[in-house]
Design an enzyme around this catalytic site. Structure first.
Site, PDB file in Angstrom:
ATOM      1  N   LYS A  99       6.756   0.907   6.510  1.00 12.73           N
ATOM      2  CA  LYS A  99       7.495   0.703   5.260  1.00 12.73           C
ATOM      3  C   LYS A  99       7.288   1.880   4.310  1.00 12.73           C
ATOM      4  O   LYS A  99       6.255   2.562   4.370  1.00 12.73           O
ATOM      5  CB  LYS A  99       7.099  -0.623   4.607  1.00 12.73           C
ATOM      6  CG  LYS A  99       5.701  -0.679   4.081  1.00 12.73           C
ATOM      7  CD  LYS A  99       5.463  -1.944   3.263  1.00 12.73           C
ATOM      8  CE  LYS A  99       4.055  -1.879   2.697  1.00 12.73           C
ATOM      9  NZ  LYS A  99       3.684  -2.940   1.814  1.00 12.73           N
TER      10      LYS A  99
ATOM     11  N   LYS B 290       3.749   3.510  -1.621  1.00 14.29           N
ATOM     12  CA  LYS B 290       3.133   4.370  -2.639  1.00 14.29           C
ATOM     13  C   LYS B 290       1.981   5.164  -2.080  1.00 14.29           C
ATOM     14  O   LYS B 290       1.658   6.249  -2.558  1.00 14.29           O
ATOM     15  CB  LYS B 290       2.529   3.496  -3.748  1.00 14.29           C
ATOM     16  CG  LYS B 290       3.507   2.821  -4.615  1.00 14.29           C
ATOM     17  CD  LYS B 290       2.775   1.841  -5.533  1.00 14.29           C
ATOM     18  CE  LYS B 290       3.792   1.111  -6.371  1.00 14.29           C
ATOM     19  NZ  LYS B 290       3.379  -0.261  -6.668  1.00 14.29           N
TER      20      LYS B 290
ATOM     21  N   LYS C 227      -4.514  -2.280   5.141  1.00 11.68           N
ATOM     22  CA  LYS C 227      -5.103  -1.446   4.088  1.00 11.68           C
ATOM     23  C   LYS C 227      -6.559  -1.110   4.372  1.00 11.68           C
ATOM     24  O   LYS C 227      -7.021  -0.019   4.046  1.00 11.68           O
ATOM     25  CB  LYS C 227      -5.006  -2.153   2.722  1.00 11.68           C
ATOM     26  CG  LYS C 227      -3.635  -2.076   2.104  1.00 11.68           C
ATOM     27  CD  LYS C 227      -3.727  -2.315   0.605  1.00 11.68           C
ATOM     28  CE  LYS C 227      -2.391  -2.091  -0.083  1.00 11.68           C
ATOM     29  NZ  LYS C 227      -2.469  -2.323  -1.534  1.00 11.68           N
TER      30      LYS C 227
HETATM   31  P1  AMP Z   1       3.711  -2.729  -4.439  1.00  8.88           P
HETATM   32  O1  AMP Z   1       4.240  -1.335  -4.490  1.00  8.88           O
HETATM   33  O2  AMP Z   1       3.009  -3.012  -3.146  1.00  8.88           O
HETATM   34  O3  AMP Z   1       2.938  -3.137  -5.641  1.00  8.88           O
HETATM   35  O4  AMP Z   1       5.005  -3.659  -4.411  1.00  8.88           O
HETATM   36  C1  AMP Z   1       5.727  -4.063  -5.547  1.00  8.88           C
HETATM   37  C2  AMP Z   1       6.994  -4.796  -5.115  1.00  8.88           C
HETATM   38  O5  AMP Z   1       7.834  -3.899  -4.390  1.00  8.88           O
HETATM   39  C3  AMP Z   1       6.735  -5.977  -4.165  1.00  8.88           C
HETATM   40  O6  AMP Z   1       7.672  -7.005  -4.446  1.00  8.88           O
HETATM   41  C4  AMP Z   1       6.985  -5.408  -2.803  1.00  8.88           C
HETATM   42  O7  AMP Z   1       7.391  -6.372  -1.855  1.00  8.88           O
HETATM   43  C5  AMP Z   1       8.124  -4.439  -3.094  1.00  8.88           C
HETATM   44  N1  AMP Z   1       8.106  -3.339  -2.121  1.00  8.88           N
HETATM   45  C6  AMP Z   1       7.113  -2.435  -1.922  1.00  8.88           C
HETATM   46  N2  AMP Z   1       7.435  -1.581  -0.924  1.00  8.88           N
HETATM   47  C7  AMP Z   1       8.670  -1.961  -0.483  1.00  8.88           C
HETATM   48  C8  AMP Z   1       9.551  -1.469   0.523  1.00  8.88           C
HETATM   49  N3  AMP Z   1       9.230  -0.410   1.267  1.00  8.88           N
HETATM   50  N4  AMP Z   1      10.742  -2.095   0.694  1.00  8.88           N
HETATM   51  C9  AMP Z   1      11.087  -3.166  -0.071  1.00  8.88           C
HETATM   52  N5  AMP Z   1      10.293  -3.682  -1.035  1.00  8.88           N
HETATM   53  C10 AMP Z   1       9.104  -3.093  -1.242  1.00  8.88           C
END
Ligand code: AMP
Ligand code: TRP
Length: 337
Positions: A201, A204, A118
């Site tokens: 991956k 967002k 990041k």
């Molecule tokens: P975040 O969007 O980083 O706040 O992630 C929120 C939740 O979604 C966390 O448990 C992450 O591990 C999961 N997550 C985010 N991106 C992915 C992805 N590309 N594949 C699977 N899980 C994800």
């Protein structure tokens, strides 16, 4: 509340309200949260304190917090069976994070790959909050002595750090106050990749919307994104082992498998010998069918911000009641009077 009767353990998890809730969030996290809430006492948090580690426009942040709460609920998190709230409403997160800033070592944080990704090349310009973010995450979990944390695979390293912090705190202060929290990284959806680059991956924060399936995309947008998703010229093999050096193909098969609650092998067996033109049509149908109810429910909930706010307020009160005695115990262990 019936939560006290659930004996499998206590679950805590959260996602950042930084907009663009996507299929990776749903498959890696939200849907599993909904599946766990009857067996475990469950606490699901919109981690707005984590979100501001990178700049968030204040007016947009308010809506993003409500959007995240709507996404949790539309994915099946039920505020009468789980606690749903936003982090900044429970002051204990910040208080415990400070204590953990004094427990965690610089060397531990220097190893965190998410910070490196990041912050990028411009490390000197990253906020200090972004650097110590894993300590806040450990505080989120341990403020409730959560035993299990359902997350996507990308959070594994942060959960190892949480255990290291718990262990060092327990050792340093001669207590067994904190549990060794277990990650729950569940099924084929734990690592959903970008539609345009199978080595990254789905995220967002990726600038191109074409890399991502958003939970609020309509059917035409979904069809277009899947049609344009990167693949290769080979047909599907009969088993998933043969997908190994084909990351984009692996990802699309994985998405299909996760949405259908199958594994990759059975999807390969079903589509063996068929090209990606065909497979993408089947995938589009599955994605549209599975996401439509979630998209619809999110939109319905977001039309009623007062309802969402009341859910978050009630959840914050219930979360605070759980956190207060634990925080008091932690402060006694540290030697505060
Ligand atoms: P975040 O969007 O980083 O706040 O992630 C929120 C939740 O979604 C966390 O448990 C992450 O591990 C999961 N997550 C985010 N991106 C992915 C992805 N590309 N594949 C699977 N899980 C994800
Ligand atoms: N760091 C997580 C992410 O970006 C979000 C998060 C914050 C979290 N606190 C948490 C996840 C506690 C699980 C438990 O995905």
């Amino acid at each position: 509340m019936t939560t006290a009767l659930k004996s499998a353990g206590r679950v805590f998890s959260g996602a950042q309200p930084s907009g663009n809730m996507h299929l990776g969030n749903y498959l890696g996290a939200f849907r599993n949260w909904a599946r766990l809430q009857d067996e475990y006492e469950s606490i699901y948090c919109v981690v707005d304190m984590h979100a501001i580690t990178v700049w968030q426009n204040p007016a947009e942040l308010q809506n993003q917090i409500r959007e995240a709460a709507a996404a949790y609920m539309a994915s099946g998190v039920d505020p009468s069976r789980s606690i749903l709230y936003n982090q900044s409403k429970v002051a204990g997160h910040a208080e415990l994070a400070w204590i953990f800033n004094c427990v965690a070592r610089l060397g531990w944080l220097n190893r965190m790959t998410q910070f490196k990704d990041k912050a990028g090349k411009n490390r000197e310009k990253a906020s200090v909050g972004l650097y110590i973010y894993p300590n806040l995450m450990a505080a989120d979990i341990l403020l409730y002595k959560a035993t299990h944390v359902p997350v996507g695979a990308d959070q594994k390293q942060h959960l190892e750090l949480t255990r290291d912090i718990a262990q060092k705190f327990n050792n340093d202060y001669g207590t067994d106050l904190f549990p060794m929290t277990e990650p729950l990284i569940m099924g084929e959806g734990a690592r959903v990749m970008s539609l345009r680059d199978g080595s990254k991956k789905m995220s967002k924060s990726e600038p191109s919307d074409m890399t991502r399936i958003n939970l609020n995309d309509d059917a035409d947008t979904l069809a277009n994104k899947i049609r344009k998703a990167r693949t290769d010229a080979e047909p599907l093999p009969g088993n998933s082992g043969a997908l190994e050096s084909r990351p984009e193909a692996t990802n699309l098969v994985g998405i299909y498998a996760a949405l259908m609650d199958q594994d990759r092998d059975s999807v390969c067996a079903e589509f063996e010998g068929r090209g990606f033109g065909d497979f993408k049509k089947a995938l589009t149908e599955v994605v549209v069918t599975k996401l439509a109810p979630i998209t619809g429910e999110m939109a319905r909930l977001q039309k009623d911000p007062a309802y969402i706010d009341s859910v978050l307020k009630d959840g914050a009160e219930r979360a605070s009641a759980l956190a207060e005695p634990i925080l008091a115990e932690i402060k006694r262990a540290v030697g505060y009077i």
